[in-house]
Design a protein around this motif. Structure first.
Motif, PDB file in Angstrom:
ATOM      1  N   VAL A   1     -13.456  -1.909  -8.681  1.00 37.19           N
ATOM      2  CA  VAL A   1     -14.079  -2.450  -7.467  1.00 37.19           C
ATOM      3  C   VAL A   1     -13.344  -3.710  -7.024  1.00 37.19           C
ATOM      4  O   VAL A   1     -13.024  -3.896  -5.851  1.00 37.19           O
ATOM      5  CB  VAL A   1     -15.573  -2.750  -7.716  1.00 37.19           C
ATOM      6  N   MET A   2     -13.042  -4.585  -7.999  1.00 34.04           N
ATOM      7  CA  MET A   2     -12.452  -5.870  -7.657  1.00 34.04           C
ATOM      8  C   MET A   2     -11.048  -5.709  -7.081  1.00 34.04           C
ATOM      9  O   MET A   2     -10.719  -6.284  -6.043  1.00 34.04           O
ATOM     10  CB  MET A   2     -12.385  -6.739  -8.902  1.00 34.04           C
TER      11      MET A   2
ATOM     12  N   ALA B   1      -7.890  -2.400  -0.587  1.00 36.32           N
ATOM     13  CA  ALA B   1      -8.439  -1.749   0.602  1.00 36.32           C
ATOM     14  C   ALA B   1      -8.596  -2.734   1.749  1.00 36.32           C
ATOM     15  O   ALA B   1      -8.501  -2.347   2.916  1.00 36.32           O
ATOM     16  CB  ALA B   1      -9.780  -1.097   0.272  1.00 36.32           C
ATOM     17  N   VAL B   2      -8.836  -4.025   1.425  1.00 32.70           N
ATOM     18  CA  VAL B   2      -8.910  -5.030   2.494  1.00 32.70           C
ATOM     19  C   VAL B   2      -7.570  -5.102   3.212  1.00 32.70           C
ATOM     20  O   VAL B   2      -7.502  -5.141   4.446  1.00 32.70           O
ATOM     21  CB  VAL B   2      -9.301  -6.408   1.918  1.00 32.70           C
TER      22      VAL B   2
ATOM     23  N   TYR C   1      -9.220  -2.698  -6.265  1.00 32.50           N
ATOM     24  CA  TYR C   1      -8.936  -1.719  -5.208  1.00 32.50           C
ATOM     25  C   TYR C   1      -9.805  -1.945  -3.989  1.00 32.50           C
ATOM     26  O   TYR C   1      -9.313  -1.975  -2.867  1.00 32.50           O
ATOM     27  CB  TYR C   1      -9.082  -0.295  -5.748  1.00 32.50           C
ATOM     28  N   VAL C   2     -11.127  -2.115  -4.207  1.00 32.08           N
ATOM     29  CA  VAL C   2     -12.002  -2.299  -3.048  1.00 32.08           C
ATOM     30  C   VAL C   2     -11.870  -3.717  -2.502  1.00 32.08           C
ATOM     31  O   VAL C   2     -11.760  -3.931  -1.301  1.00 32.08           O
ATOM     32  CB  VAL C   2     -13.464  -1.999  -3.426  1.00 32.08           C
ATOM     33  N   GLY C   3     -11.847  -4.709  -3.410  1.00 36.76           N
ATOM     34  CA  GLY C   3     -11.879  -6.092  -2.958  1.00 36.76           C
ATOM     35  C   GLY C   3     -10.563  -6.598  -2.420  1.00 36.76           C
ATOM     36  O   GLY C   3     -10.542  -7.525  -1.623  1.00 36.76           O
TER      37      GLY C   3
END
Lengths: 368, 199
Positions: free
Chosen positions: B58-59, B66-67, B61-63
């Motif tokens: 999450v941290m 992906a940003v 790749y998403v955080g």
């Protein structure tokens, strides 16, 4: 059953294990906890918005809101009601689904991170081992609300605000990560409750000061004193940037971008962004208290022990919020390139050096 | 029971979202579906008891990743309808790659389950996820770990070298010079007589 009802809610959950046949009861108690947190946070937001405006007004020698209710105490409630009853205007060229989704994301992410914040011994919804990582992961998602909101509005000022916000939050998250790493090194845990418990006994044990040579680091604590004090100050400034507060409120800089990412928002969606911002401010104040200022422990270990932990936690968090409000009132806004320079050329290198020093001290003194 | 239901929900969402990444018309929606895919994958990690990996996913790749994706996709001013015109001509190659991957997965699964499947057993049940990682990552695999870090550093420097160009006549800001300015050299106070001007 009856004795469970009579117990305080946080102790009752410990008495009921999730894997037993009464998991329904466990779920109910957890939901009650979550509800309690949400209600208290919502009420605190109302109080903080008013406090923010009052402090700001006092610095500028104004009265601030003082008409609605005694001393203007009901001003925030009145404002919130006004927002609820206004019409939601969705711009014609906008991406309607994402336009409504964005404030929801912002608000949900702001509340989600509170799941691991311990406000008093045992008063935590979920006491997980990697609580610090969880907070970092969830707070890095808050930027999506702003970015999507800015893009979905299909308008140039919101878009500029969204881009600025994304760059700003990603930049300062890096240095926040390094700052938290130094705290993890000296406490040897990623569990927020354990981090607080290593700071028990008085302000000389708090991570921000570390003036007590009788811990396992010995006299090396005095080497860490200036480093961790500096880290605490850096965390506070990074928290300002992370929550888009002045002097780093570039995403909504009203003199350049009207209102940044929330130009096109009205009514309840706007209220959600507003709410999320204050919940985030409270979260970072609470993180500052947990990581550097001893959490729920009293500043001195004699005479004041009869006061409950949650009182001290609230007092310290309120103090950090007071600093937030004072900075807003006193410091002028940064220019965008100054903001980026501060993040990448000042905070990042110095926090990396601090990580090197702290990890070196921890390794050489043999403490784990 | 609940774990099984959670697994099927997460797995379905992950696959559906991964499909929508390719299928959706709007590139920003694609990135949003990609984020949903990451989230579902993180949920699957948690179901397997790998909460550290899940939060890391999450941290990182998403955080962060992906940003940046979203950042780039929003900034691009490309007509994506135009771009997707020749989309179907890539279909044969895509189908071949997908077929190869599918066959590989089938063989992998067959090899794994033909021995009755290897149950996942933690090496040391007293250790938390995080400690277990730290204990092997910085001792047994320290070389590989540092090599990975070094490769990332090289990539970073490479990107900077590629985009750095020296142009003539660029006036750069010097923060130190700006901050070293004093009031005397910055501001000049002139007492002007009324009605005369500076002349």
């Amino acid at each position: 059953m009856i004795e469970l009802i009579n117990m305080p809610i946080f102790q009752a959950v410990v008495g009921v294990a999730a894997d037993e046949p009464n998991w329904g009861l466990w779920l109910l108690l957890k939901l009650l906890q979550v509800l309690g947190f949400v209600i208290v946070l919502a009420l605190l937001v109302a109080a903080l918005v008013l406090a923010d405006r009052k402090i700001w007004a006092a610095v500028q020698m104004r009265r601030g809101p003082n008409v609605v209710g005694a001393f203007g105490l009901l001003q925030t409630i009145a404002d919130a009601l006004k927002f609820f009853f206004k019409e939601i205007v969705v711009p014609a060229g906008s991406d309607k689904f994402l336009f409504i989704l964005a404030p929801l994301i912002a608000l949900v992410m702001a509340f989600l991170a509170w799941a691991v914040i311990p406000v008093a011994p045992g008063w935590v919804i979920s006491d997980i081992n990697i609580g610090v990582l969880y907070v970092l992961a969830i707070s890095s998602l808050g930027v999506y609300g702003i970015m999507i909101g800015g893009w979905a509005s299909n308008s140039k000022y919101p878009f500029m605000g969204a881009l600025r916000s994304a760059a700003q939050m990603v930049s300062y998250e890096v240095s926040i990560g390094f700052i938290i790493l130094t705290v993890i090194f000296v406490t040897g845990s990623m569990n927020l409750t354990e981090i607080v418990n290593t700071q028990a006994g008085g302000f000389w044990n708090w991570n921000m000061f570390r003036l007590n040579p009788s811990t396992e680091l010995g006299l090396a604590n005095y080497i860490l004193t200036p480093v961790l004090f500096y880290m605490g100050v850096l965390f506070f400034i990074s928290a300002l940037a992370e929550t888009n507060r002045p002097p780093f409120d570039l995403p909504e800089a009203e003199s350049e971008l009207v209102a940044g990412y929330q130009v096109e928002y009205s009514s309840t969606p706007f209220l959600m962004f507003f709410f999320a911002e204050y919940v985030n401010i409270m979260l970072l104040s609470a993180m500052m208290v947990i990581l550097f200022l001893g959490g729920w422990h009293a500043p001195i270990d004699i005479g004041v022990q009869f006061l409950p932990g949650v009182f001290w936690f609230f007092l310290k968090t309120a103090f950090i919020f007071f600093l937030f409000a004072m900075v807003k009132a006193i410091v002028p806004r940064y220019r965008y390139d100054q903001l980026m320079r501060l993040g990448w050329k000042v905070f990042l290198p110095t926090s990396i050096v601090a990580v090197l020093i702290v990890s070196g001290v921890v390794v050489f003194t043999g403490a784990t | 029971m609940i774990a099984a239901i959670a697994f099927y929900i997460l797995a379905t969402v992950a696959i559906a979202a991964a499909f929508m990444v390719v299928a959706s018309r709007n590139p920003v929606h694609s990135v949003m579906f990609l984020i949903l895919t990451f989230f579902s994958a993180a949920g699957l990690f948690i179901l397997m008891g790998a909460e550290f990996l899940a939060l890391l996913l999450v941290m990182v790749y998403v955080g962060a990743v992906a940003v940046l994706f979203l950042f780039v996709v929003m900034m691009l001013d490309v007509d994506f309808v135009e771009l997707k015109k020749g989309f179907l001509s890539y279909a044969p190659i895509g189908a071949i790659i997908a077929g190869i991957l599918l066959i590989e997965m089938i063989f992998l699964g067959a090899a794994y389950f033909s021995e009755g499947g290897r149950p996942l057993v933690p090496a040391d049940p007293t250790m938390s996820n995080l400690e277990a990682f730290g204990a092997v990552l910085y001792t047994k695999y320290a070389g590989a770990f540092e090599a990975a870090g070094f490769i990332l550093l090289v990539a970073m420097i490479g990107a900077i070298v590629l985009t750095l160009r020296d142009r003539e006549g660029v006036r750069r800001q010097d923060a130190n010079a700006q901050m070293a300015r004093t009031r005397e050299e910055g501001v000049e106070l002139v007492d002007i007589e009324p009605g005369q001007g500076l002349g």
